[in-house]
Write a protein that holds these residues in place. Structure first.
Motif, short mmCIF file in Angstrom:
data_model
loop_
_atom_site.label_atom_id
_atom_site.label_comp_id
_atom_site.label_asym_id
_atom_site.label_seq_id
_atom_site.Cartn_x
_atom_site.Cartn_y
_atom_site.Cartn_z
N ALA A 1 0.84 -1.19 0.00
CA ALA A 1 0.00 0.00 0.00
C ALA A 1 0.88 1.24 0.00
O ALA A 1 1.99 1.22 0.53
N PRO A 2 0.45 2.33 -0.61
CA PRO A 2 1.27 3.54 -0.64
C PRO A 2 1.47 4.11 0.75
O PRO A 2 0.56 4.04 1.60
N LEU B 1 -1.25 6.14 3.40
CA LEU B 1 -2.63 5.83 3.03
C LEU B 1 -3.59 6.02 4.19
O LEU B 1 -4.60 6.72 4.07
N SER C 1 -4.15 9.63 5.34
CA SER C 1 -5.00 10.42 4.45
C SER C 1 -6.48 10.09 4.63
O SER C 1 -7.35 10.93 4.41
N ALA D 1 -2.77 -3.61 5.02
CA ALA D 1 -3.37 -2.93 3.87
C ALA D 1 -2.97 -3.66 2.61
O ALA D 1 -1.79 -3.94 2.40
N GLU E 1 -3.65 -3.74 -1.65
CA GLU E 1 -4.22 -3.11 -2.85
C GLU E 1 -4.73 -4.21 -3.78
O GLU E 1 -3.95 -4.97 -4.34
N SER F 1 -4.97 2.02 -7.38
CA SER F 1 -5.71 3.28 -7.27
C SER F 1 -5.40 4.24 -8.40
O SER F 1 -6.07 5.27 -8.55
N TYR G 1 -8.94 -0.99 -2.05
CA TYR G 1 -8.04 -1.36 -0.96
C TYR G 1 -8.79 -2.21 0.05
O TYR G 1 -9.95 -1.94 0.38
N GLY H 1 -2.37 13.32 0.85
CA GLY H 1 -1.82 11.98 0.80
C GLY H 1 -1.92 11.36 -0.58
O GLY H 1 -2.24 12.03 -1.58
N PRO H 2 -1.67 10.05 -0.68
CA PRO H 2 -1.60 9.39 -2.00
C PRO H 2 -2.91 9.37 -2.76
O PRO H 2 -2.91 9.18 -3.98
N LEU H 3 -4.03 9.56 -2.08
CA LEU H 3 -5.34 9.55 -2.76
C LEU H 3 -5.93 10.95 -2.86
O LEU H 3 -7.14 11.10 -3.10
#
Length: 475
Positions: A11-12, A15, A18, A48, A50, A54, A61, A110-112
């Motif tokens: 997972a980034p 995550l 965020s 987490a 994936e 994403s 996720y 964050g990443p999303l």
């Protein structure tokens, strides 16, 4: 996914951070969230994975997170270690109108950042992916999708999320399978998989046999060694098409002024058949004086705590305690009982009647609030009987005016049906039955006082009966 897919995913970073502010608002509103009434102060990531990247139009996720909360009053404001929850987080640029009820929120960092996240089980594609992963026995990160090779899973079944769940979530696939996804999860052997598997080995037809199941090993997900205690996350079983649960059937009968005796009797037989099969499949133990005293002590402690919390119980405390002391007296005289694996949370809503009139028992998870080790302990079979007897009372008292005679007749028919299949009538062990029914009614009083005060008169009516004529009636 192709056959036996194995993928390593990460997972980034950032995550969970965020998602944190959105989950703090969304999670306590879910009906399966157990920590209601206490604020969520943060989250700890257990695992987490994936499942869909994403970066694509649709991301997915799978998260296992601990919700950190302060302990209830009286614990010095300490933080609770946190219940672990299974989440399916979908990621899109924007939600189509059909997914509006699934919205979790819009991510701002964050990443999303700039994306919209939502409860993915409402969405067809993520639900299809779960079934395909089970069909192909995929392994993705620390997630293992396993199945019984003797059962076939046809691809392309159309999913739909059931909306009437309480402590878990379920997806039905084309009226062929139902996937029950546990929401609050703990590591270890879950009886909701363990007991149906054992019953399937015994050839029992009263419980749908597990077709496939989902487990997680957070150690493997993090790239480390596998742990000894994986999490059971979900079970896929055949869907009993056209079936109706016992609670709905009982309420229909009451609304029409009809009896429920034939169904109650058949349900008693089904319960006894499941108990007999469980006793064959798994070890039984003898409860001697020491074990019985421990059991009585637990019942007495729960009564004392409930009396402190609910004033309406106080006039009946002495009479209710007598149900437990009577059991303790028999134990002191040397009487013993056999204990075995049981359903653990049996009531009308946990029973399905097929269009052909056959009864099945479902949801062997036990009471989710109880520790897993306690839910897996052998217990007298009469515990399940007591739970069902209380359920008949609940149905009869859901009407205005209540119908106590209807409940009494159903209770008698259920015990008669049980006796026919088991060779012993639960009513011939009145002290043990009364103790378990009293313990259940005390639990119900505490639950209703906290969550559904309008329902409090239902268990209080049972309390008056179980406490006997020696109790003072405040009314």
């Amino acid at each position: 996914m192709s056959e036996a897919v194995t993928r390593t995913v990460t997972a980034p970073p950032g995550l969970l951070a965020s998602l944190d502010p959105l989950l703090r608002e969304w999670l306590p509103r879910q009906r399966w969230f157990a920590g209601k009434g206490r604020p969520v102060t943060g989250f700890a990531l257990v695992a987490a994975t994936e499942l869909l990247p994403s970066t694509a139009k649709l991301g997915l996720y799978h998260l296992l997170v601990r919700a950190q909360q302060p302990l209830a009053a009286g614990h010095g404001g300490q933080e609770h270690p946190g219940d672990c929850y299974q989440l399916f987080i979908g990621v899109r640029e924007a939600l189509p109108p059909r997914l509006a009820p699934a919205l979790i929120g819009h991510v701002t960092r964050g990443p999303l950042a700039g994306r919209t996240v939502y409860e993915a089980l409402h969405d067809t594609r993520p639900a299809e992916l779960l079934l395909e992963a089970l069909r192909t026995q995929a392994r993705v990160g620390g997630l293992r999708f396993e199945r019984d090779p003797r059962q076939d899973i046809r691809p392309g079944l159309v999913p739909r999320l059931m909306t009437a769940e309480q402590s878990n979530s379920s997806v039905v696939y084309g009226d062929t399978f139902i996937l029950k996804l546990l929401r609050r999860v703990v590591p270890g052997v879950n009886p909701d998989l363990e007991l149906p598997l054992a019953l399937a080995r015994e050839g029992s037809t009263r419980v749908p046999p597990p077709t496939a199941w989902l487990v997680a090993d957070p150690g493997a997900a993090a790239g480390g060694p596998a742990t000894d205690e994986p999490y059971v996350l979900g079970v896929l079983q055949p869907y009993v098409q056209g079936a109706t649960d016992g609670w709905e059937l009982a309420l229909r009968a009451l609304a029409k002024g009809e009896d429920f005796l034939a169904d109650a009797r058949a349900l008693g037989r089904a319960t006894a058949e499941v108990h007999t099969a469980l006793a064959r499949a798994l070890p039984t133990v003898t409860l001697g004086p020491a074990q019985l005293r421990t059991m009585v002590a637990g019942m007495t402690e729960r009564l004392a705590a409930a009396v402190q919390a609910v004033a309406a119980l106080r006039p009946y405390e002495e009479g209710l305690r007598s149900a437990f002391t009577a059991l303790d007296d028999l134990a002191s005289e040397g009487q013993v009982w056999t204990a075995q694996r049981v359903h653990g949370d049996l009531h009308l809503g946990q029973c399905l009647r097929s269009p052909a009139g056959e009864w099945s028992l479902i949801d062997f998870e036990g009471e989710p609030a109880r520790p897993l080790a306690e839910r897996r302990m052998p217990q007298p079979a009469v515990r399940d009987v007591a739970g069902m007897l209380r359920s008949f009372d609940y149905a009869a008292r859901s009407l205005d005016p209540p119908q106590p005679d209807w409940a009494a007749h159903c209770r008698a028919a259920y015990c008669s049906g049980y006796a026919r299949a088991a060779g012993r009538d639960p009513r011939t062990d009145p002290v043990l039955l009364r103790a378990y029914e009293t313990d259940k009614a005390v639990y119900e009083v505490l639950y209703e006082a906290r969550h559904r005060p309008d329902w409090l008169p239902v268990p209080l009516a049972a309390v008056r009966r179980l406490a006997g004529s020696g109790a003072a009636d405040p009314t």
